[in-house]
Design an enzyme around this catalytic site. Sequence first.
Site, short mmCIF file in Angstrom:
data_model
loop_
_atom_site.label_atom_id
_atom_site.label_comp_id
_atom_site.label_asym_id
_atom_site.label_seq_id
_atom_site.Cartn_x
_atom_site.Cartn_y
_atom_site.Cartn_z
CG HIS A 1 1.07 -16.35 -22.15
ND1 HIS A 1 -0.30 -16.47 -22.31
CD2 HIS A 1 1.26 -15.59 -21.04
CE1 HIS A 1 -0.90 -15.80 -21.33
NE2 HIS A 1 0.02 -15.27 -20.55
CG HIS B 1 -3.35 -19.97 -13.85
ND1 HIS B 1 -4.38 -20.48 -13.08
CD2 HIS B 1 -2.69 -19.08 -13.08
CE1 HIS B 1 -4.34 -19.89 -11.88
NE2 HIS B 1 -3.34 -19.05 -11.86
CG HIS C 1 -10.74 -32.13 -17.20
ND1 HIS C 1 -11.29 -31.46 -16.13
CD2 HIS C 1 -10.69 -31.24 -18.24
CE1 HIS C 1 -11.59 -30.23 -16.49
NE2 HIS C 1 -11.23 -30.06 -17.77
N GLY D 1 -0.33 -3.92 -2.16
CA GLY D 1 0.91 -3.22 -2.42
C GLY D 1 2.03 -4.14 -2.87
N GLY D 2 1.68 -5.21 -3.56
CA GLY D 2 2.68 -6.15 -4.04
C GLY D 2 3.50 -5.59 -5.18
NE ARG D 3 10.00 -6.74 -8.38
CZ ARG D 3 10.26 -7.31 -9.55
NH1 ARG D 3 9.54 -8.36 -9.95
NH2 ARG D 3 11.25 -6.88 -10.31
#
Length: 304
Positions: free
Chosen positions: A98, A108, A147, A260-262
């Site tokens: 950003h 991204h 592109h 259950g990731g961080r």
Amino acid sequence: MNTDNITQVKNYLLNLQDQICAALESVEPEARFIEDLWDRVEGGGGRTRVLANGLVIEQGGVNFSHVSGFKLPPSATAKRPELAERQFQAMGVSLVIHPNNPYVPTSHANVRFLIAEKPGEPTIWWFGGGFDLTPFYAFKEDVLHWHQTARAACQPFGDDIYPTYKKWCDEYFFLKHRNETRGVGGLFFDDLNEWGFDKSFAFMQSVANHYIEAYLPILQKRKDTPYGDRERDFQLYRRGRYVEFNLVYDRGTLFGLQSGGRTESILMSMPPLAQWKYNWQPEPGSAEAMLYEDYLKPQNWLGD
């Protein structure tokens, strides 16, 4: 799938993270990525790197993770029930940048490798990834460069690869509730294994290696463009769309949270500032209106 293959992919991804961080730091006079190493209770961990409050990059994260577990989350098995009740390993590099300047697009990229195993059954594995661009004040030459670089990443693997994965990107990064694309697209692929390990891995590397070639020239060209409060306000408003997509639709965010990731590493993709306005509409004929009219719709940018 053998241990050597897994180690080969992991080593590549760790080196990729180093290369991308170094390239992005090259535009910053002083700001540098801070590193945060973390472990996951169920298995694995990661290496999160975040650069904040730079002169060029307001906030950016480049995350490596290699996690394992006893059961894939619903986001991975909803469309592939054959993956249910399988142990898994998932590794990848994911990043979102950003910038401060509204004339520099947000970008991204993500590449990943997943393995799902069950005793007595063949191992299922695949690669996925891609990159996409989200401008606020778009320049046609920048979109063409983006592109063209995406096509160059795909070209060694067949003439049909770029249009296929470009179309998939347009369809994936689409906000259905807004009836608009998140940006001007790029590449998106998933479940890639039909080429065999070596070729599939080579394609993932080609996509990843072309990200900096695609983004850095745009960042360098636009980072010093003068802007004022109007452009900043529009940037923050459009960043709200980024938040909406990541929290409502993004598979990577859902996979991370459901497995259950961080949380801090999963949500590093969020912009540091964003805003929402009720029923805001751009002024007809304005530069802001041009984004909606000319860019936020799927189209053949390269004319081929």
